[in-house]
Design an enzyme around this catalytic site. Structure first.
Site, PDB file in Angstrom:
ATOM      1  N   LYS A   1      73.858  30.105  23.506  1.00 30.17           N
ATOM      2  CA  LYS A   1      72.742  29.947  24.145  1.00 30.17           C
ATOM      3  C   LYS A   1      71.489  29.543  23.485  1.00 30.17           C
ATOM      4  O   LYS A   1      70.915  30.324  22.951  1.00 30.17           O
ATOM      5  CB  LYS A   1      72.497  30.879  25.306  1.00 30.17           C
ATOM      6  CG  LYS A   1      71.331  30.530  26.396  1.00 30.17           C
ATOM      7  CD  LYS A   1      71.291  31.603  27.501  1.00 30.17           C
ATOM      8  CE  LYS A   1      70.342  31.027  28.670  1.00 30.17           C
ATOM      9  NZ  LYS A   1      69.210  31.548  28.622  1.00 30.17           N
TER      10      LYS A   1
ATOM     11  N   TYR B   1      71.829  39.811  23.936  1.00 31.41           N
ATOM     12  CA  TYR B   1      71.086  39.949  23.277  1.00 31.41           C
ATOM     13  C   TYR B   1      71.374  40.706  21.934  1.00 31.41           C
ATOM     14  O   TYR B   1      71.553  41.823  21.859  1.00 31.41           O
ATOM     15  CB  TYR B   1      69.734  40.561  23.573  1.00 31.41           C
ATOM     16  CG  TYR B   1      69.037  39.784  24.600  1.00 31.41           C
ATOM     17  CD1 TYR B   1      68.623  38.240  24.452  1.00 31.41           C
ATOM     18  CD2 TYR B   1      68.545  40.190  25.976  1.00 31.41           C
ATOM     19  CE1 TYR B   1      67.905  37.546  25.162  1.00 31.41           C
ATOM     20  CE2 TYR B   1      67.729  39.375  26.779  1.00 31.41           C
ATOM     21  CZ  TYR B   1      67.497  37.736  26.388  1.00 31.41           C
ATOM     22  OH  TYR B   1      66.674  37.056  26.936  1.00 31.41           O
TER      23      TYR B   1
ATOM     24  N   THR C   1      72.579  34.929  23.420  1.00 31.83           N
ATOM     25  CA  THR C   1      71.441  34.102  23.326  1.00 31.83           C
ATOM     26  C   THR C   1      70.504  34.192  22.011  1.00 31.83           C
ATOM     27  O   THR C   1      70.279  35.362  21.520  1.00 31.83           O
ATOM     28  CB  THR C   1      70.495  34.821  24.475  1.00 31.83           C
ATOM     29  OG1 THR C   1      71.183  34.487  25.692  1.00 31.83           O
ATOM     30  CG2 THR C   1      69.117  34.074  24.555  1.00 31.83           C
TER      31      THR C   1
ATOM     32  N   SER D   1      72.991  39.647  32.266  1.00 28.73           N
ATOM     33  CA  SER D   1      71.903  40.037  30.966  1.00 28.73           C
ATOM     34  C   SER D   1      72.346  41.137  30.474  1.00 28.73           C
ATOM     35  O   SER D   1      72.587  42.191  31.304  1.00 28.73           O
ATOM     36  CB  SER D   1      70.517  39.826  31.521  1.00 28.73           C
ATOM     37  OG  SER D   1      69.739  40.117  30.425  1.00 28.73           O
TER      38      SER D   1
ATOM     39  N   HIS E   1      65.369  28.122  27.692  1.00 30.99           N
ATOM     40  CA  HIS E   1      65.010  29.559  28.284  1.00 30.99           C
ATOM     41  C   HIS E   1      63.992  29.365  29.396  1.00 30.99           C
ATOM     42  O   HIS E   1      62.936  30.273  29.405  1.00 30.99           O
ATOM     43  CB  HIS E   1      64.490  30.397  26.916  1.00 30.99           C
ATOM     44  CG  HIS E   1      64.739  31.881  27.218  1.00 30.99           C
ATOM     45  ND1 HIS E   1      65.536  32.703  26.590  1.00 30.99           N
ATOM     46  CD2 HIS E   1      64.274  32.722  28.299  1.00 30.99           C
ATOM     47  CE1 HIS E   1      65.832  33.911  27.027  1.00 30.99           C
ATOM     48  NE2 HIS E   1      64.912  34.158  27.956  1.00 30.99           N
TER      49      HIS E   1
HETATM   50  C1  FNR Z   1      65.199  34.560  31.899  1.00 30.04           C
HETATM   51  N1  FNR Z   1      66.261  34.057  31.032  1.00 30.04           N
HETATM   52  C2  FNR Z   1      67.180  34.854  30.517  1.00 30.04           C
HETATM   53  N2  FNR Z   1      68.017  34.509  29.528  1.00 30.04           N
HETATM   54  C3  FNR Z   1      68.879  35.186  29.079  1.00 30.04           C
HETATM   55  O1  FNR Z   1      69.826  34.664  28.022  1.00 30.04           O
HETATM   56  N3  FNR Z   1      68.779  36.429  29.017  1.00 30.04           N
HETATM   57  C4  FNR Z   1      67.965  37.085  29.716  1.00 30.04           C
HETATM   58  O2  FNR Z   1      67.843  38.169  30.092  1.00 30.04           O
HETATM   59  C5  FNR Z   1      66.817  36.298  30.391  1.00 30.04           C
HETATM   60  N4  FNR Z   1      66.122  36.890  31.196  1.00 30.04           N
HETATM   61  C6  FNR Z   1      65.148  36.044  32.044  1.00 30.04           C
HETATM   62  C7  FNR Z   1      64.269  36.621  32.752  1.00 30.04           C
HETATM   63  C8  FNR Z   1      63.275  35.773  33.533  1.00 30.04           C
HETATM   64  C9  FNR Z   1      62.375  36.489  34.448  1.00 30.04           C
HETATM   65  C10 FNR Z   1      63.700  34.486  33.634  1.00 30.04           C
HETATM   66  C11 FNR Z   1      62.854  33.544  34.451  1.00 30.04           C
HETATM   67  C12 FNR Z   1      64.525  33.914  32.832  1.00 30.04           C
HETATM   68  C13 FNR Z   1      66.557  32.589  30.923  1.00 30.04           C
HETATM   69  C14 FNR Z   1      67.290  31.995  31.846  1.00 30.04           C
HETATM   70  O3  FNR Z   1      68.743  32.377  31.381  1.00 30.04           O
HETATM   71  C15 FNR Z   1      67.089  30.558  31.914  1.00 30.04           C
HETATM   72  O4  FNR Z   1      67.443  29.828  30.559  1.00 30.04           O
HETATM   73  C16 FNR Z   1      66.106  30.235  32.499  1.00 30.04           C
HETATM   74  O5  FNR Z   1      65.743  30.790  33.831  1.00 30.04           O
HETATM   75  C17 FNR Z   1      66.084  28.519  33.129  1.00 30.04           C
HETATM   76  O6  FNR Z   1      64.836  27.918  33.512  1.00 30.04           O
HETATM   77  P1  FNR Z   1      64.391  27.955  35.006  1.00 30.04           P
HETATM   78  O7  FNR Z   1      65.314  26.947  35.635  1.00 30.04           O
HETATM   79  O8  FNR Z   1      64.567  29.194  35.393  1.00 30.04           O
HETATM   80  O9  FNR Z   1      63.138  27.468  35.085  1.00 30.04           O
END
Ligand code: FNR
Length: 387
Positions: A260, A153, A179, A129, A284
């Site tokens: 994404k 981002y 993203t 990330s 997400h």
């Molecule tokens: C994320 N996700 C996320 N996505 C992204 O593109 N950049 C990021 O920095 C983050 N940060 C992030 C923090 C936390 C705590 C979580 C739980 C999720 C989203 C991540 O990439 C992904 O899309 C989701 O976690 C998928 O859902 P599940 O399977 O975790 O429920």
């Protein structure tokens, strides 16, 4: 030839010596344990979602409406779960989705490095990330031979965006994942009730604070005025980018570019027309918008629109069976999200490796027993809708 499913015999043979797995092998028990280990603020941030968390829950329950149809008399003594992605051969069809608070999920504050080491040990790519506690130049070498992707981002300052992408290229990341759904944070009651947003407390901003262009935008060095640097970060963090910005994004890198958050077939087609190399279908994890649709239900339309372009998928994967379901519905590779953070919380790199091994063992054994020896055998016709 070792198969992922061999992990079960390893566990049973260890049992003969009185050894049981250090961590639970099912994600529900692992999740409970991680919740008990984390402080409340981390539990809310990782587990929480947007609104009443309908999307987050739908992401998980959408999988319950599909089942794999058992087929017998198929030689499944050898399975092949490897895939090819952007010319890279990967040993398994999964990857670790970007999680922006890995650093603070561990007590030592270096969760990003721990996850990169797990990628090195398993061959499962990590998408690092933009929000991380260690700068990308420190994360990349820990990946070893395993490819890593960098998730962007997009800041509203184009020069900072370009700098981040060029640093990721120089650090050796193999693709850029932009993203789209997080130019502003979603309405997350669990965090709002605690008035807690980790980045505002200065966490996970190492990629910005180490960036020469970001630093040049500050009136004083970060070390002299950290709160001012955090404030500046809030001002540049999110650009509400549109299709008009895609040519610029595409021009930033020759690496494979993925978007994404693409969930609509028309958006998938438009992205491909604009020159992206991969579509990343994701809600997400229900953290950003509470529209209510489980991401799996959006996947088939996106896959159909994407044609030959690879489709990465995440949101709601909680088991090896879920991985198989997403593959059968056309995902090229499947992203693990929250579950690997639970392993990270409980046992650092080894905990992440454990989660990956459990998920892959379950997926491999399901394919073995139900008669699907390779990923190309997993087609929508292998599934039955069971609502
Ligand atoms: C994320 N996700 C996320 N996505 C992204 O593109 N950049 C990021 O920095 C983050 N940060 C992030 C923090 C936390 C705590 C979580 C739980 C999720 C989203 C991540 O990439 C992904 O899309 C989701 O976690 C998928 O859902 P599940 O399977 O975790 O429920």
């Amino acid at each position: 030839m070792r198969m992922f499913g061999d992990f079960e015999n390893e566990i049973y043979f260890d049992g003969l010596r009185g050894v049981v797995p250090k961590l639970p092998v099912d994600m529900a028990s692992l999740e409970k344990k991680a919740m008990a280990a984390w402080p409340d603020a981390i539990v809310s941030y990782v587990q929480g979602g947007c609104g009443n968390e309908r999307t987050q829950n739908s992401n998980v329950t959408a999988f319950h409406r599909w089942g794999l149809i058992p087929r017998m008399m198929v030689d499944c003594s050898k399975r092949d779960l490897s895939i090819e992605l952007f010319g890279m051969k990967l040993p398994s069809p999964i990857f670790m989705a970007p999680i922006g608070v890995l650093g603070i999920c561990t007590q030592d504050g270096h969760g990003d490095l721990a996850v990169a080491r797990a990628a090195a040990k398993t061959g499962v790519p990590m998408i690092a990330s933009t929000l991380s506690s260690d700068p990308m130049e420190a994360v990349a070498p820990e990946l070893g031979e395993t490819p890593g992707f960098f998730q962007l981002y997009t800041p509203n300052d184009r020069e900072i965006a370009a700098s981040l992408v060029h640093r990721a290229e120089a650090a050796g990341f193999k693709a850029i994942v932009v993203t789209l759904d997080t130019w502003v944070a979603g309405w997350r009651p669990r965090d709002l009730n605690q008035a807690n947003f980790p980045q505002l407390r200065g966490h996970c901003l190492a990629n910005y604070f180490s960036d020469p262009v970001f630093r040049s935008r500050l009136s004083k060095p970060i070390e002299q005025d950290p709160p001012a640097a955090v404030k500046r970060w809030t001002e540049i963090f999110g650009a509400s980018i549109t299709w008009n910005d895609l040519p610029w994004l595409r021009s930033l890198t020759k690496l494979p570019l993925l978007l994404k958050g693409i969930c609509h077939p028309d958006d998938a087609r438009r992205a491909i027309d604009g020159g992206v190399d991969g579509i990343y279908c994701s809600t997400h994890g229900g953290r950003q918008a509470n529209g209510g649709i489980g991401c799996l239900d959006l996947l088939p339309g996106v896959v159909q629109a994407a044609g030959r372009t690879p489709v990465l998928f995440d949101s709601g994967i909680r088991s090896g069976t879920d991985i198989v379901t997403a593959l059968a519905l056309g995902a090229t590779a499947v992203g693990i999200g929250r579950p690997y953070s639970w392993g990270l919380a409980l046992d650092g790199t080894n905990g992440v490796v454990h989660v990956i091994r459990c998920l892959l063992a379950e997926a491999d054994l399901l394919m073995a027993i139900d008669g699907y020896p390779t990923i190309s055998d997993l087609k929508p016709s292998a599934l039955m809708r069971v609502d």
